[in-house]
Design an enzyme around this catalytic site. Sequence first.
Site, PDB file in Angstrom:
ATOM      1  N   ARG A   1      43.145  43.871  46.692  1.00 44.54           N
ATOM      2  CA  ARG A   1      42.785  44.811  45.455  1.00 44.54           C
ATOM      3  C   ARG A   1      41.286  44.774  45.160  1.00 44.54           C
ATOM      4  NH1 ARG A   1      46.488  42.887  40.630  1.00 44.54           N
ATOM      5  NH2 ARG A   1      45.962  45.206  39.530  1.00 44.54           N
TER       6      ARG A   1
ATOM      7  N   CYS B   1      40.514  40.672  35.213  1.00 47.91           N
ATOM      8  CA  CYS B   1      41.460  40.922  36.385  1.00 47.91           C
ATOM      9  C   CYS B   1      41.983  42.531  36.163  1.00 47.91           C
ATOM     10  CB  CYS B   1      42.625  39.743  36.378  1.00 47.91           C
ATOM     11  SG  CYS B   1      43.445  39.741  34.536  1.00 47.91           S
TER      12      CYS B   1
END
Length: 282
Positions: free
Chosen positions: A177, A233
């Site tokens: 990611r 995050c």
Amino acid sequence: MMLVSPQQLAAYPDPDNLVICDCRFALADPQWGRQQYAEGHIPGAYFLDLNQDLSSPVRSHGGRHPLPDVEALAATLSRCGVTSQTLVVAYDDHKFAFASRLWWLLRYMGHSHVAVLDGGLSAYRAAGLPLTTEVPPARSGQLMPQLQSEMVVDILGVQARQQHPHTLIVDARESERYLGFHEPIDPVAGHIPGAMNYPWTQVVDAQGQLRSPDELRQHWAAAATAAEVISYCGSGVTACVNLLALAVAGIETGKLYVGSWSDWCSYPLDAQGQAMVGAECL
């Protein structure tokens, strides 16, 4: 005390000043945690929901899990019996992913007497300790928030620090990611320019326990000399696992970018991936 073992929790000598919070959650199934709690939880534990208790409603910006209304959360915790003297122990069953959010929130609210259950519910079960389906009654507590505003950074704060040589911006997501190869949740892939990738799963061992302080100090060697470490995050949840690991390593300069990547990519991005705050209004 930031970590407690199942044995320490079961033998805690002052149960009147102990509140246990079950924080189990699944992003793909928001009702899963509550269902698991109903099927069996640590005796005396209260259930806190990531979406309903530990976050506020989603808006256009601010990320998928904005900070909760602090007064509402304080009232909820007060009904669980939390006072200034209470040790709060949070647990989940996903390597601190959700328990660390409550751990961080309580510290942000000025309540430092908070810990997470090392190894989570799996370790508790493995120790042969009992579970119950009994929901504990409301208790009388009083939690008075004293916000530690220096623990939070917003998108403008991140941008102001991107070029600062003594600030370390840490992306807690998995490498796929971070690199933009795979994005299962947010509409845009990538990472904040200048951020370094420290996946949150790397601070936890195969048994779901936090690595030793020595291992964590080695892991966070680059953070030890930074004036501040900004953790993010996808939505400000698993970033708290890194903040927990930093604190256990003795590094207390961690800050949370609450909105995280889901806030950052809610704005138009330029060719370098820089969020153009205000551009949508032009």
